[in-house]
Design a protein around this motif. Structure first.
Motif, PDB file in Angstrom:
ATOM      1  N   THR A 164      17.300 -62.162   8.297  1.00 28.90           N
ATOM      2  CA  THR A 164      17.420 -62.159   6.661  1.00 28.90           C
ATOM      3  C   THR A 164      18.906 -62.565   6.376  1.00 28.90           C
ATOM      4  O   THR A 164      19.026 -63.410   5.417  1.00 28.90           O
ATOM      5  CB  THR A 164      17.166 -60.615   6.024  1.00 28.90           C
ATOM      6  OG1 THR A 164      15.755 -60.070   6.689  1.00 28.90           O
ATOM      7  CG2 THR A 164      16.932 -60.648   4.740  1.00 28.90           C
ATOM      8  N   SER A 165      19.889 -61.764   7.024  1.00 28.12           N
ATOM      9  CA  SER A 165      21.311 -62.317   6.720  1.00 28.12           C
ATOM     10  C   SER A 165      21.303 -63.557   6.801  1.00 28.12           C
ATOM     11  O   SER A 165      22.204 -64.681   6.168  1.00 28.12           O
ATOM     12  CB  SER A 165      22.227 -61.394   7.286  1.00 28.12           C
ATOM     13  OG  SER A 165      21.936 -60.026   7.398  1.00 28.12           O
ATOM     14  N   SER A 166      20.897 -64.194   8.097  1.00 29.03           N
ATOM     15  CA  SER A 166      20.773 -65.582   8.198  1.00 29.03           C
ATOM     16  C   SER A 166      20.468 -66.556   7.492  1.00 29.03           C
ATOM     17  O   SER A 166      20.875 -67.692   7.067  1.00 29.03           O
ATOM     18  CB  SER A 166      20.608 -65.764   9.967  1.00 29.03           C
ATOM     19  OG  SER A 166      20.444 -67.059  10.169  1.00 29.03           O
ATOM     20  N   LYS A 167      19.144 -66.013   6.768  1.00 29.54           N
ATOM     21  CA  LYS A 167      18.537 -67.005   5.725  1.00 29.54           C
ATOM     22  C   LYS A 167      19.232 -66.986   4.495  1.00 29.54           C
ATOM     23  O   LYS A 167      19.460 -68.182   3.966  1.00 29.54           O
ATOM     24  CB  LYS A 167      17.076 -66.345   5.567  1.00 29.54           C
ATOM     25  CG  LYS A 167      16.403 -66.982   6.609  1.00 29.54           C
ATOM     26  CD  LYS A 167      14.909 -66.332   6.447  1.00 29.54           C
ATOM     27  CE  LYS A 167      13.776 -66.587   7.547  1.00 29.54           C
ATOM     28  NZ  LYS A 167      12.550 -66.239   7.335  1.00 29.54           N
ATOM     29  N   ILE A 168      19.899 -65.857   4.298  1.00 25.81           N
ATOM     30  CA  ILE A 168      20.701 -65.962   2.943  1.00 25.81           C
ATOM     31  C   ILE A 168      21.865 -66.681   3.043  1.00 25.81           C
ATOM     32  O   ILE A 168      22.356 -67.534   2.233  1.00 25.81           O
ATOM     33  CB  ILE A 168      21.115 -64.208   2.770  1.00 25.81           C
ATOM     34  CG1 ILE A 168      20.065 -63.503   2.261  1.00 25.81           C
ATOM     35  CG2 ILE A 168      22.157 -64.259   1.577  1.00 25.81           C
ATOM     36  CD1 ILE A 168      20.142 -61.695   2.106  1.00 25.81           C
ATOM     37  N   LEU A 169      22.656 -66.608   4.112  1.00 20.86           N
ATOM     38  CA  LEU A 169      23.942 -67.531   4.564  1.00 20.86           C
ATOM     39  C   LEU A 169      23.474 -68.871   4.536  1.00 20.86           C
ATOM     40  O   LEU A 169      24.393 -69.838   4.010  1.00 20.86           O
ATOM     41  CB  LEU A 169      24.399 -67.024   5.737  1.00 20.86           C
ATOM     42  CG  LEU A 169      25.428 -65.709   5.774  1.00 20.86           C
ATOM     43  CD1 LEU A 169      25.753 -65.111   6.876  1.00 20.86           C
ATOM     44  CD2 LEU A 169      26.211 -65.802   4.633  1.00 20.86           C
ATOM     45  N   LYS A 170      22.140 -69.182   4.947  1.00 22.34           N
ATOM     46  CA  LYS A 170      21.892 -70.634   5.270  1.00 22.34           C
ATOM     47  C   LYS A 170      21.579 -71.176   3.555  1.00 22.34           C
ATOM     48  O   LYS A 170      21.842 -72.187   3.448  1.00 22.34           O
ATOM     49  CB  LYS A 170      20.720 -70.665   5.924  1.00 22.34           C
ATOM     50  CG  LYS A 170      20.850 -70.857   7.596  1.00 22.34           C
ATOM     51  CD  LYS A 170      19.968 -70.995   8.519  1.00 22.34           C
ATOM     52  CE  LYS A 170      20.306 -70.777   9.952  1.00 22.34           C
ATOM     53  NZ  LYS A 170      19.046 -70.874  10.609  1.00 22.34           N
ATOM     54  N   GLY A 171      21.004 -70.427   2.919  1.00 20.78           N
ATOM     55  CA  GLY A 171      20.769 -70.779   1.592  1.00 20.78           C
ATOM     56  C   GLY A 171      22.026 -70.760   0.747  1.00 20.78           C
ATOM     57  O   GLY A 171      22.005 -71.762  -0.282  1.00 20.78           O
ATOM     58  N   LEU A 172      23.084 -70.026   0.865  1.00 25.84           N
ATOM     59  CA  LEU A 172      24.339 -70.256   0.329  1.00 25.84           C
ATOM     60  C   LEU A 172      25.088 -71.281   0.748  1.00 25.84           C
ATOM     61  O   LEU A 172      25.471 -72.155  -0.094  1.00 25.84           O
ATOM     62  CB  LEU A 172      25.420 -68.955   0.636  1.00 25.84           C
ATOM     63  CG  LEU A 172      25.040 -67.640   0.012  1.00 25.84           C
ATOM     64  CD1 LEU A 172      25.932 -66.745   0.469  1.00 25.84           C
ATOM     65  CD2 LEU A 172      24.831 -67.550  -1.344  1.00 25.84           C
ATOM     66  N   ILE A 173      24.825 -71.843   1.764  1.00 27.93           N
ATOM     67  CA  ILE A 173      25.605 -73.348   2.254  1.00 27.93           C
ATOM     68  C   ILE A 173      24.706 -74.432   1.683  1.00 27.93           C
ATOM     69  O   ILE A 173      25.398 -75.533   1.362  1.00 27.93           O
ATOM     70  CB  ILE A 173      25.816 -73.123   3.917  1.00 27.93           C
ATOM     71  CG1 ILE A 173      26.508 -72.107   4.333  1.00 27.93           C
ATOM     72  CG2 ILE A 173      26.020 -74.496   4.461  1.00 27.93           C
ATOM     73  CD1 ILE A 173      26.770 -71.927   5.743  1.00 27.93           C
ATOM     74  N   SER A 174      23.616 -74.130   1.752  1.00 26.79           N
ATOM     75  CA  SER A 174      22.725 -75.527   1.451  1.00 26.79           C
ATOM     76  C   SER A 174      22.692 -75.755  -0.189  1.00 26.79           C
ATOM     77  O   SER A 174      23.082 -75.071  -0.878  1.00 26.79           O
ATOM     78  CB  SER A 174      21.127 -75.227   1.625  1.00 26.79           C
ATOM     79  OG  SER A 174      21.110 -74.963   3.131  1.00 26.79           O
TER      80      SER A 174
END
Length: 112
Positions: free
Chosen positions: A102-112
């Motif tokens: 979940t944390s990984s998806k959130i961070l990927k969403g912030l970068i994208s």
């Protein structure tokens, strides 16, 4: 001769030896003299200055002519203290943090 007189005689001789030692130590203010005293090359003395084995204002100072002048008593202490021969090397380890999905998806969403 009484014990007190012998003790005074030994004390006087010791004081004389200390004075003579101080006179001979004062010649340890040039790179050449320090190198000879430490049984090192002048290049090694330069390396000691460049890699901070000799510390400015502790082992040496820059005189009014902008030249390195050594502090004799600090050089004698340096020779007596073997700790300078051991260099501590810090090994930096990278710490890896494992994130939850979940944390990984959130961070990927912030970068994208």
């Amino acid at each position: 001769m009484t014990i007190e007189q012998r003790f005074d005689n030994i004390q006087n001789q010791l004081n004389t030896v200390c004075e003579l030692l101080q006179l001979s130590i004062t010649s340890l203010n040039t790179k050449k003299a320090v190198a000879r005293f430490l049984n090192k090359s002048e290049k090694t003395i330069d390396n000691y200055i460049n890699n901070y084995t000799f510390i400015e204002n502790k082992h040496y100072f820059i005189n009014e002519n902008n030249r390195v002048e050594f502090i004799p008593f600090a050089i004698v202490e340096f020779k007596k203290n073997p700790n300078h021969k051991i260099k501590m090397i810090e090994v930096k380890k990278e710490e890896k943090i494992t994130l939850s999905e979940t944390s990984s998806k959130i961070l990927k969403g912030l970068i994208s």
